[in-house]
Write a protein that holds these residues in place. Structure first.
Motif, mmCIF file in Angstrom:
data_model
loop_
_atom_site.group_PDB
_atom_site.id
_atom_site.type_symbol
_atom_site.label_atom_id
_atom_site.label_comp_id
_atom_site.label_asym_id
_atom_site.label_seq_id
_atom_site.Cartn_x
_atom_site.Cartn_y
_atom_site.Cartn_z
ATOM 1 N N THR A 203 4.449 9.323 44.069
ATOM 2 C CA THR A 203 3.231 9.624 43.305
ATOM 3 C C THR A 203 2.977 8.555 42.244
ATOM 4 O OG1 THR A 203 4.536 11.060 41.899
ATOM 5 C CG2 THR A 203 3.311 12.112 43.658
ATOM 6 N N ASN A 204 4.037 7.948 41.758
ATOM 7 C CA ASN A 204 3.852 6.909 40.746
ATOM 8 C C ASN A 204 3.161 5.684 41.334
ATOM 9 O OD1 ASN A 204 4.297 7.231 38.110
ATOM 10 N ND2 ASN A 204 6.427 6.582 38.118
ATOM 11 N N ALA A 205 3.531 5.355 42.568
ATOM 12 C CA ALA A 205 2.896 4.198 43.218
ATOM 13 C C ALA A 205 1.404 4.489 43.414
ATOM 14 C CB ALA A 205 3.567 3.908 44.558
ATOM 15 N N VAL A 206 1.079 5.727 43.772
ATOM 16 C CA VAL A 206 -0.331 6.089 43.960
ATOM 17 C C VAL A 206 -1.082 5.954 42.634
ATOM 18 C CG1 VAL A 206 -1.907 7.990 44.548
ATOM 19 C CG2 VAL A 206 0.151 7.593 45.920
ATOM 20 N N TYR B 205 15.703 21.294 30.399
ATOM 21 C CA TYR B 205 14.507 20.970 29.623
ATOM 22 C C TYR B 205 14.176 19.500 29.842
ATOM 23 C CZ TYR B 205 15.977 25.323 27.487
ATOM 24 O OH TYR B 205 16.370 26.625 27.288
ATOM 25 N N ALA B 206 12.913 19.224 30.122
ATOM 26 C CA ALA B 206 12.550 17.857 30.518
ATOM 27 C C ALA B 206 11.330 17.341 29.769
ATOM 28 C CB ALA B 206 12.258 17.833 32.013
ATOM 29 N N LEU B 207 11.308 16.056 29.577
ATOM 30 C CA LEU B 207 10.185 15.404 28.891
ATOM 31 C C LEU B 207 9.791 14.152 29.673
ATOM 32 C CD1 LEU B 207 8.945 14.683 25.676
ATOM 33 C CD2 LEU B 207 10.498 12.831 26.196
ATOM 34 N N THR B 208 8.485 13.939 29.811
ATOM 35 C CA THR B 208 7.996 12.706 30.440
ATOM 36 C C THR B 208 6.871 12.137 29.590
ATOM 37 O OG1 THR B 208 8.446 13.659 32.619
ATOM 38 C CG2 THR B 208 7.059 11.704 32.581
ATOM 39 N N LEU B 209 6.873 10.833 29.413
ATOM 40 C CA LEU B 209 5.739 10.152 28.770
ATOM 41 C C LEU B 209 4.956 9.434 29.866
ATOM 42 C CD1 LEU B 209 7.308 8.395 25.646
ATOM 43 C CD2 LEU B 209 6.425 10.721 25.856
ATOM 44 N N LYS B 210 3.636 9.586 29.830
ATOM 45 C CA LYS B 210 2.805 8.889 30.811
ATOM 46 C C LYS B 210 1.755 8.064 30.079
ATOM 47 C CE LYS B 210 2.336 12.785 33.954
ATOM 48 N NZ LYS B 210 1.264 13.413 34.728
ATOM 49 N N GLU C 64 4.183 7.207 34.964
ATOM 50 C CA GLU C 64 5.297 7.668 34.135
ATOM 51 C C GLU C 64 5.960 6.460 33.500
ATOM 52 O OE1 GLU C 64 7.488 9.770 37.066
ATOM 53 O OE2 GLU C 64 6.090 11.455 37.033
ATOM 54 N N ILE C 65 6.066 6.478 32.176
ATOM 55 C CA ILE C 65 6.702 5.318 31.557
ATOM 56 C C ILE C 65 8.101 5.656 31.054
ATOM 57 C CG2 ILE C 65 4.583 4.097 30.950
ATOM 58 C CD1 ILE C 65 5.102 5.112 28.095
ATOM 59 N N TYR C 66 8.371 6.926 30.879
ATOM 60 C CA TYR C 66 9.737 7.320 30.523
ATOM 61 C C TYR C 66 9.905 8.806 30.803
ATOM 62 C CZ TYR C 66 13.988 8.386 28.033
ATOM 63 O OH TYR C 66 15.253 8.819 27.742
ATOM 64 N N GLY C 67 11.066 9.159 31.303
ATOM 65 C CA GLY C 67 11.335 10.572 31.511
ATOM 66 C C GLY C 67 12.816 10.843 31.379
ATOM 67 N N ASN D 194 9.590 2.647 22.036
ATOM 68 C CA ASN D 194 9.674 1.206 22.298
ATOM 69 C C ASN D 194 8.640 0.791 23.331
ATOM 70 O OD1 ASN D 194 11.626 0.940 20.432
ATOM 71 N ND2 ASN D 194 13.332 0.962 21.875
ATOM 72 N N ILE D 195 7.397 1.149 23.018
ATOM 73 C CA ILE D 195 6.299 0.818 23.928
ATOM 74 C C ILE D 195 5.205 0.128 23.128
ATOM 75 C CG2 ILE D 195 6.617 2.505 25.753
ATOM 76 C CD1 ILE D 195 5.038 4.529 24.271
ATOM 77 N N LEU D 196 4.463 -0.704 23.818
ATOM 78 C CA LEU D 196 3.405 -1.441 23.122
ATOM 79 C C LEU D 196 2.152 -0.568 23.037
ATOM 80 C CD1 LEU D 196 4.105 -5.102 24.175
ATOM 81 C CD2 LEU D 196 4.693 -3.890 22.092
ATOM 82 N N PRO D 197 1.187 -0.969 22.195
ATOM 83 C CA PRO D 197 0.069 -0.070 21.867
ATOM 84 C C PRO D 197 -0.677 0.487 23.072
ATOM 85 C CG PRO D 197 0.060 -1.987 20.450
ATOM 86 C CD PRO D 197 1.134 -2.222 21.462
ATOM 87 N N GLY D 198 -1.182 1.686 22.881
ATOM 88 C CA GLY D 198 -1.947 2.333 23.946
ATOM 89 C C GLY D 198 -2.079 3.815 23.658
ATOM 90 N N VAL D 199 -2.642 4.504 24.641
ATOM 91 C CA VAL D 199 -2.802 5.953 24.554
ATOM 92 C C VAL D 199 -1.813 6.558 25.545
ATOM 93 C CG1 VAL D 199 -4.407 7.852 24.969
ATOM 94 C CG2 VAL D 199 -5.216 5.740 23.914
ATOM 95 N N PHE D 200 -1.100 7.575 25.109
ATOM 96 C CA PHE D 200 -0.042 8.135 25.958
ATOM 97 C C PHE D 200 -0.129 9.658 25.972
ATOM 98 C CE2 PHE D 200 1.250 4.008 24.475
ATOM 99 C CZ PHE D 200 1.679 3.400 25.641
ATOM 100 N N PHE D 201 0.494 10.237 26.982
ATOM 101 C CA PHE D 201 0.498 11.696 27.118
ATOM 102 C C PHE D 201 1.933 12.196 27.284
ATOM 103 C CE2 PHE D 201 -3.705 10.430 28.229
ATOM 104 C CZ PHE D 201 -4.511 11.461 27.770
#
Ligand SMILES: Nc1ncnc2c1ncn2[C@@H]1O[C@H](COP(=O)(O)OP(=O)(O)OP(=O)(O)O)[C@@H](O)[C@H]1O
Length: 470
Positions: A219-222, A369-374, A380-383, A411-418
């Motif tokens: 799904t990440n490749a998509v 318990y799980a966390l993902t940043l997109k 997905e940039i971190y999980g 440790n990510i460069l500027p942007g909008v994240f979820f």
């Protein structure tokens, strides 16, 4: 000249009511005898074998320059659909109209003769794909160099590994000026270095206005490649939409024990959803005041009032997609800085805390318990989760609560994240969802310096300059 935008040009591919029905034979002898029986008796026609519809009344237009991802469970009909677009399988009914040259990476090596050498297969394939003798001669060296298997080019293809076969097949497809490239899962067998090269080539093809259709369970490749995705289930298109929405629904479909039933309401809601603005370039939003979260719980549920009282929140992202919630619920999510103060805007490198409260309606054993940043494209940039970190949090009894704090440096460069959150448990190696809340909070990361790229890997630079030579 830049290629015309998809909206300016007529569709490159038009599928109308495309259906593929196979006859399935329980008895191999009956299959062999069927043509003869039909000759003997007209009444025997259609009486043997079962009809199985792999793709049902599928209609879609695909524009020039579009990258379409097709996802779905095993047996959903993805390969059959691609084969019909590639022209290697004829539809039982409906029409497939293609306005361009198609190159397809379908079942690995299916276009190759295994007894021919790599060299012979390049010549044969490039010719089938429409290149003339001189064109092939002019590109041959480049194809071999791209494939990286020059050493083996005079060996029969049957001696190649699946990765080598992919290298050869992709190298040919990348050199035939195809208007449409169709890829069926094939890239997965390439090593990391070749996959990287393939993706760079695909990006370049898209920039040149070519059209790519690709099937993937990744799904990440998509999300990385496509602007549009389609979810296929039992031969039917369930959803066409943003890759993030489609992959969210797909993840629910494959993890829910109730299968298709579990996503019916989501599909209806998405069909009524207004078209999304450019997700990759969202306008910055001011930090909203705290507000009450909507809930997936029904008002009749005795636990609802208690849970609702806790459901105060910083911000709901309008993208939130939640499911589960029957046995327990992630009732509150707070994003805070390292001191614990709630915030939604940070600077690269700052430490954040994500605090969640999980309320159990029934006892939840062996919770994870799980966390993902997109990012804004859903990539997905971190999980992480407690299971991956070898933690065994205690069971949560019915009526009990767990509070969980994830602390991490941004440790990510500027942007909008979820932020997405999950509360699950493992039962016999299978993930059972208690509650998942995808894209629940949106936050901004501001620059701290002029470094560029995706990740913040604060480098130090040492320069030693000699004042004399030698
Ligand atoms: N030649 C065939 N004869 C009979 N049934 C077929 C044939 N080809 C495909 N099918 C059936 O059609 C359905 C769809 O198959 P298809 O390969 O298109 O699915 P898929 O979504 O690509 O699956 P996967 O993700 O497992 O590759 C399956 O049930 C399959 O068994």
């Amino acid at each position: 000249m830049s290629p015309p935008s998809p909206s300016e040009s007529p569709p490159l591919i038009t599928l109308r009511g495309v259906t593929k029905t196979y006859t399935i034979w329980d008895d191999p002898t009956a299959r062999l005898m069927a043509p003869f029986r039909r000759l003997w008796s007209k009444s025997a026609r259609g009486t043997e074998g079962r009809q199985f519809t792999a793709v049902k009344a599928f209609s879609l237009e695909i524009a020039r320059g579009e990258c379409l991802g097709i996802i779905g469970r095993n047996g959903a009909g993805k390969s059959t659909l691609l084969q019909m677009i590639a022209g290697t399988v004829q539809p039982t009914s409906g029409t497939v109209q293609i306005n361009g040259r198609v190159a397809a990476l379908l079942e690995l090596g299916s276009g190759f003769n295994p007894d021919f050498t790599g060299r012979e297969n390049i010549l044969m394939n490039a010719s089938i794909l429409g290149l003339g003798r001189e064109e092939i001669a002019a590109r041959y060296d480049s194809i071999v160099e791209y494939s990286g298997i020059a050493e083996f080019i005079d060996q029969p293809v049957r001696t190649y590994s699946s990765g080598m076969t992919l290298r050869l097949a992709f190298a040919v497809c990348a050199h035939v000026d195809a208007d449409i490239l169709i890829i069926d899962e094939a890239l997965a067998v390439g090593d990391a270095r070749f996959q990287f090269k393939c993706h760079a080539t695909l990006e370049q093809m898209l920039k040149e206005g070519r059209t790519i259709i690709f099937v993937s369970h990744d799904t990440n490749a998509v999300k990385r490649m496509c602007r549009t995705a389609v979810l296929l289930e039992r031969g039917e298109m369930l959803l066409k939409g943003s890759p993030n929405d489609v992959t969210n629904i797909y993840t629910k479909l494959i993890t829910s024990p109730h299968g298709l039933e579990s996503i019916r309401e989501d599909l209806a809601a998405l069909q009524n959803k207004p078209p999304e603005s450019d997700e990759a370039n969202p306008a910055p939003t001011p930090t909203p005041a705290p507000q009450l979260l909507s809930s997936s719980l029904s008002a009749e549920n005795p636990g609802t009032r208690l849970l609702a009282e806790e459901r105060t929140h910083q911000q709901i992202s309008d993208k939130e997609y939640a499911y589960g919630g029957e046995f327990g619920e992630i009732t509150s999510v707070v994003l805070a800085d390292h001191t614990g103060a709630p915030r939604l805007s940070f600077v690269t490198g700052q430490t954040i805390q994500v605090r969640i409260t999980c309320a159990a309606r029934q006892t939840v054993t062996a919770p994870i318990y799980a966390l993902t940043l997109k990012d804004v494209r859903g990539q997905e940039i971190y999980g992480t989760n407690t299971y991956f970190q070898n933690q065994n949090p205690p069971d949560v009894p019915a009526g009990g609560r767990a509070t969980v704090t994830f602390t991490l440096p941004l440790n990510i460069l500027p942007g909008v994240f979820f932020i997405s959150l999950g509360w699950v448990r493992l039962v016999n190696g299978e993930v059972v969802v208690i509650h998942r809340r995808y894209d629940v909070l949106r936050f901004d990361v501001m620059p701290r310096d002029k470094s560029f790229g995706l990740a913040w890997c604060p480098a130090t630079i040492e320069v030693h300059t000699a004042t004399t030579s030698g």
